[in-house]
Design a protein around this motif. Sequence first.
Motif, PDB file in Angstrom:
ATOM      1  N   GLU A   1      18.872  -4.226   5.124  1.00  0.00           N
ATOM      2  CA  GLU A   1      19.742  -4.425   3.966  1.00  0.00           C
ATOM      3  C   GLU A   1      19.496  -3.381   2.869  1.00  0.00           C
ATOM      4  O   GLU A   1      19.477  -3.685   1.684  1.00  0.00           O
ATOM      5  CB  GLU A   1      19.559  -5.831   3.385  1.00  0.00           C
ATOM      6  CG  GLU A   1      19.953  -6.950   4.337  1.00  0.00           C
ATOM      7  CD  GLU A   1      21.461  -7.026   4.586  1.00  0.00           C
ATOM      8  OE1 GLU A   1      22.226  -6.488   3.770  1.00  0.00           O
ATOM      9  OE2 GLU A   1      21.861  -7.613   5.603  1.00  0.00           O
ATOM     10  N   GLY A   2      19.288  -2.151   3.318  1.00  0.00           N
ATOM     11  CA  GLY A   2      19.130  -1.050   2.381  1.00  0.00           C
ATOM     12  C   GLY A   2      17.738  -0.862   1.833  1.00  0.00           C
ATOM     13  O   GLY A   2      17.492   0.070   1.060  1.00  0.00           O
ATOM     14  N   THR A   3      16.794  -1.723   2.207  1.00  0.00           N
ATOM     15  CA  THR A   3      15.423  -1.641   1.712  1.00  0.00           C
ATOM     16  C   THR A   3      14.488  -1.180   2.821  1.00  0.00           C
ATOM     17  O   THR A   3      14.603  -1.619   3.976  1.00  0.00           O
ATOM     18  CB  THR A   3      14.951  -3.011   1.189  1.00  0.00           C
ATOM     19  OG1 THR A   3      15.770  -3.390   0.078  1.00  0.00           O
ATOM     20  CG2 THR A   3      13.496  -2.963   0.745  1.00  0.00           C
ATOM     21  N   ILE A   4      13.556  -0.284   2.489  1.00  0.00           N
ATOM     22  CA  ILE A   4      12.527   0.128   3.441  1.00  0.00           C
ATOM     23  C   ILE A   4      11.564  -1.042   3.637  1.00  0.00           C
ATOM     24  O   ILE A   4      10.967  -1.543   2.674  1.00  0.00           O
ATOM     25  CB  ILE A   4      11.764   1.364   2.933  1.00  0.00           C
ATOM     26  CG1 ILE A   4      12.732   2.547   2.758  1.00  0.00           C
ATOM     27  CG2 ILE A   4      10.628   1.732   3.878  1.00  0.00           C
ATOM     28  CD1 ILE A   4      12.120   3.744   2.051  1.00  0.00           C
ATOM     29  N   VAL A   5      11.431  -1.484   4.872  1.00  0.00           N
ATOM     30  CA  VAL A   5      10.595  -2.646   5.177  1.00  0.00           C
ATOM     31  C   VAL A   5       9.216  -2.221   5.656  1.00  0.00           C
ATOM     32  O   VAL A   5       8.185  -2.787   5.259  1.00  0.00           O
ATOM     33  CB  VAL A   5      11.275  -3.534   6.241  1.00  0.00           C
ATOM     34  CG1 VAL A   5      10.356  -4.673   6.671  1.00  0.00           C
ATOM     35  CG2 VAL A   5      12.589  -4.072   5.713  1.00  0.00           C
ATOM     36  N   ARG A   6       9.185  -1.179   6.516  1.00  0.00           N
ATOM     37  CA  ARG A   6       7.903  -0.797   7.110  1.00  0.00           C
ATOM     38  C   ARG A   6       7.977   0.650   7.565  1.00  0.00           C
ATOM     39  O   ARG A   6       9.025   1.131   8.016  1.00  0.00           O
ATOM     40  CB  ARG A   6       7.589  -1.716   8.302  1.00  0.00           C
ATOM     41  CG  ARG A   6       6.194  -1.547   8.895  1.00  0.00           C
ATOM     42  CD  ARG A   6       5.991  -2.470  10.075  1.00  0.00           C
ATOM     43  NE  ARG A   6       4.704  -2.228  10.718  1.00  0.00           N
ATOM     44  CZ  ARG A   6       4.414  -2.536  11.975  1.00  0.00           C
ATOM     45  NH1 ARG A   6       5.337  -3.141  12.726  1.00  0.00           N
ATOM     46  NH2 ARG A   6       3.232  -2.283  12.491  1.00  0.00           N
TER      47      ARG A   6
ATOM     48  N   ASP B   1      11.542   3.293  -9.939  1.00  0.00           N
ATOM     49  CA  ASP B   1      11.331   1.920  -9.492  1.00  0.00           C
ATOM     50  C   ASP B   1      11.998   1.636  -8.156  1.00  0.00           C
ATOM     51  O   ASP B   1      11.633   0.689  -7.462  1.00  0.00           O
ATOM     52  CB  ASP B   1      11.850   0.929 -10.537  1.00  0.00           C
ATOM     53  CG  ASP B   1      13.313   1.148 -10.891  1.00  0.00           C
ATOM     54  OD1 ASP B   1      13.790   2.303 -10.830  1.00  0.00           O
ATOM     55  OD2 ASP B   1      14.002   0.165 -11.230  1.00  0.00           O
ATOM     56  N   VAL B   2      12.960   2.481  -7.773  1.00  0.00           N
ATOM     57  CA  VAL B   2      13.714   2.177  -6.550  1.00  0.00           C
ATOM     58  C   VAL B   2      13.660   3.286  -5.507  1.00  0.00           C
ATOM     59  O   VAL B   2      13.866   3.019  -4.317  1.00  0.00           O
ATOM     60  CB  VAL B   2      15.197   1.860  -6.861  1.00  0.00           C
ATOM     61  CG1 VAL B   2      15.326   0.516  -7.547  1.00  0.00           C
ATOM     62  CG2 VAL B   2      15.839   2.950  -7.706  1.00  0.00           C
ATOM     63  N   VAL B   3      13.412   4.542  -5.891  1.00  0.00           N
ATOM     64  CA  VAL B   3      13.397   5.637  -4.929  1.00  0.00           C
ATOM     65  C   VAL B   3      12.311   6.647  -5.303  1.00  0.00           C
ATOM     66  O   VAL B   3      11.584   6.465  -6.263  1.00  0.00           O
ATOM     67  CB  VAL B   3      14.771   6.360  -4.859  1.00  0.00           C
ATOM     68  CG1 VAL B   3      15.838   5.426  -4.311  1.00  0.00           C
ATOM     69  CG2 VAL B   3      15.179   6.924  -6.214  1.00  0.00           C
ATOM     70  N   GLY B   4      12.228   7.718  -4.528  1.00  0.00           N
ATOM     71  CA  GLY B   4      11.272   8.787  -4.793  1.00  0.00           C
ATOM     72  C   GLY B   4      10.191   8.896  -3.745  1.00  0.00           C
ATOM     73  O   GLY B   4       9.585   9.953  -3.574  1.00  0.00           O
ATOM     74  N   SER B   5       9.921   7.808  -3.046  1.00  0.00           N
ATOM     75  CA  SER B   5       8.949   7.802  -1.950  1.00  0.00           C
ATOM     76  C   SER B   5       9.438   6.829  -0.888  1.00  0.00           C
ATOM     77  O   SER B   5      10.307   5.996  -1.143  1.00  0.00           O
ATOM     78  CB  SER B   5       7.560   7.381  -2.448  1.00  0.00           C
ATOM     79  OG  SER B   5       7.577   6.034  -2.906  1.00  0.00           O
ATOM     80  N   LEU B   6       8.852   6.935   0.299  1.00  0.00           N
ATOM     81  CA  LEU B   6       9.219   6.027   1.392  1.00  0.00           C
ATOM     82  C   LEU B   6       8.271   4.825   1.398  1.00  0.00           C
ATOM     83  O   LEU B   6       7.700   4.446   2.418  1.00  0.00           O
ATOM     84  CB  LEU B   6       9.188   6.763   2.726  1.00  0.00           C
ATOM     85  CG  LEU B   6      10.097   7.983   2.830  1.00  0.00           C
ATOM     86  CD1 LEU B   6      10.068   8.564   4.240  1.00  0.00           C
ATOM     87  CD2 LEU B   6      11.523   7.643   2.423  1.00  0.00           C
ATOM     88  N   THR B   7       8.151   4.215   0.243  1.00  0.00           N
ATOM     89  CA  THR B   7       7.287   3.053   0.071  1.00  0.00           C
ATOM     90  C   THR B   7       8.037   1.783   0.443  1.00  0.00           C
ATOM     91  O   THR B   7       9.153   1.558  -0.045  1.00  0.00           O
ATOM     92  CB  THR B   7       6.832   2.954  -1.399  1.00  0.00           C
ATOM     93  OG1 THR B   7       6.155   4.158  -1.768  1.00  0.00           O
ATOM     94  CG2 THR B   7       5.929   1.755  -1.612  1.00  0.00           C
ATOM     95  N   PRO B   8       7.479   0.948   1.325  1.00  0.00           N
ATOM     96  CA  PRO B   8       8.137  -0.327   1.626  1.00  0.00           C
ATOM     97  C   PRO B   8       8.443  -1.111   0.347  1.00  0.00           C
ATOM     98  O   PRO B   8       7.602  -1.226  -0.558  1.00  0.00           O
ATOM     99  CB  PRO B   8       7.102  -1.051   2.494  1.00  0.00           C
ATOM    100  CG  PRO B   8       6.385   0.067   3.193  1.00  0.00           C
ATOM    101  CD  PRO B   8       6.283   1.162   2.168  1.00  0.00           C
TER     102      PRO B   8
END
Length: 475
Positions: A29-34, A371-378
Motif C-alpha cells: 500500500e505504498g509503504t516500504i515494509v521490509r 518524515d516520509v522519504v529520503g531513505s529506504l527505511t521500513p
Amino acid sequence: MRTLIKNAAVVTMDKTLGDFERADILIDEGTIVRVAPGIEADAEIIDASTMIAMPGMVDTHRHTWQTALRGILADGNIPDYLRGIRLQMAPRYRPQDMYVGNYLGALDALNSGVTTLVDYCHNILDPDCAHAAVTGLKDAGIRGLYGHGLTPVTENTWSQARGGIAGSADPANFSTREKLAREIRDQHFSDNSILRFGIAPQELTITPVADVAMEFRFARELGARITTHANQVMVRQLFQDVEVFAANDLLGDDLLLVHCTFNTEHEWELLRDSGVMVSVCAETEMQMGMGFPVIREVTDNTPGPSLGIDCVSGCSGDMISHSRFVLQASRWRADEPGYQRMVAPQEMAWTTHDALSWLTVNGARAAGVSDVVGSLTPGKRADIVLLEMGGVSQAGWNRREPGGAIIAQANAGNVDTVLVDGRVVKRGGALVHVDVRAALAQLEESHNFLYEQMDVNGGFIPQPPIDIPLYRERA
C-alpha cells in the motif's frame, strides 16, 4: 497492492540497514515494509537482478516553468538571465505555458529518477498562471514542494509590478498577492497530496526588508515551508541576506536557502544551530557568475547540503551527473591548497556516500519531507529508483559498493524503473503513467509560441541590452 522488488543491489541510505549486494524490497500500500535478502510474499514481482535500487532523488531548487526554453541560456550569465528570461520571456508566458512547463518539467524529473522536486515558481503573472503551474505538477504525479512565488514579474526598475493581477487591484500590493496565495493553498492543497504548499518570498536584492519580513510571517501563518535565493551575487554594498534574516528573526528550520555562495564567515556562524537548509546549484552557480559551490561551508554550518538543478534554461536535469560534478569540484577545492605548496593529496576529502546524501536524505530534509522519504527505511513511503546496470557501459560495476557505482558510473540514462508513493511511473525505461506523446506535443506548441514571441520582440536579448545597474556597479 503489494510489490516485491527482487534481487537488487540496494543502497538504503539508512545507517541501521546499510547496503546490500543483493536484497529484496517489499512494498505494501505504498509503504516500504521490509528490506532484506530472500523475502517471499504474494505480490507483483519486479525483477531487479541487474539493477541498483536507491531512494528517489530530491531536487531542492528548480525553476520548472522554464522547461520550454531548455538550453537557451547555455552560454549565459546572471545579466543575460535577467535580460533574456526574466525581462524578455517571462512576461510573455500564458497559463498554458506555465502548465506544460511544469508538467513536462516534472515528467523530465521523474524520468531522470527525481521523485521529489522543490519547484521555485516565481513567474506568477496572474491567478490563472498560478493555478496552471500547480496543476501541471499535480498531473505529472511528482512528490514535492510547490514554492508559490510572491515576486511580481517586474520591469527593469524592479518596482513596477505586473504580476498577481486580481481585477483592478494593484499587483504590487501585498494584499493582492496574499489573497492569491491563500486561494492556491486552499484550492489545491487541502487534501493529503504528495505535493505540498510552500512560499518563495521576494528577494532582498529587489525588495525592502520590511516587505520580505512580512512575507516570511505570512508564510509561517499558513504553515508553509519557505525557500528563497540568498547571497548569490557579489553585490556586497547592497545587502547581506543571512545577516538581515537573522537581525529580523527570520531564520528557522522551515527555511531553505538557495546558493549562499557569497556568505560571509559571520553569516555561516549565524546559520549554525538554526536548522536552515541550503540548496547548492553548482552547475548554474559556476556558469552564471554566482561563485563556487559551497559544499564545505554548508556541511560545516548546517544540517547538510542538498542539490538543485536550478535553471533548465541553462543546465540539464540529470541529478546523478550533477552530483558527480559537485563531488569532483569539492574534491578539487579541498586539495587545491596543497597544490599551491606542491603537496599531493593523501586522503579523499569527499566520498560518493556524501554525494548520495546530498541527493537523498539531505534533499528530503531540505524539501520538508524527511518524515516520509529520503531513505529506504521500513515505514517510509516507497519512492524508489531502479538503475539498470546490465549494459555495456556499466559492465564490471562494483556490486560490493553499489553507492559508489551510482555516483561514479551511472547517469539519468540508467534510470529503468521509478516508483512514487509505491506507484510505478516508469518501467523498462519509459514513463507509463501519462500520455508522453501528448505531453511532448503540448510542450512543442508552447516552445514554438514563446520563440515566435521572442523573434517579434527583438530576440532573446534585445539590443542594445537593457542596463541593469545592480549587476554592473559592484563594490
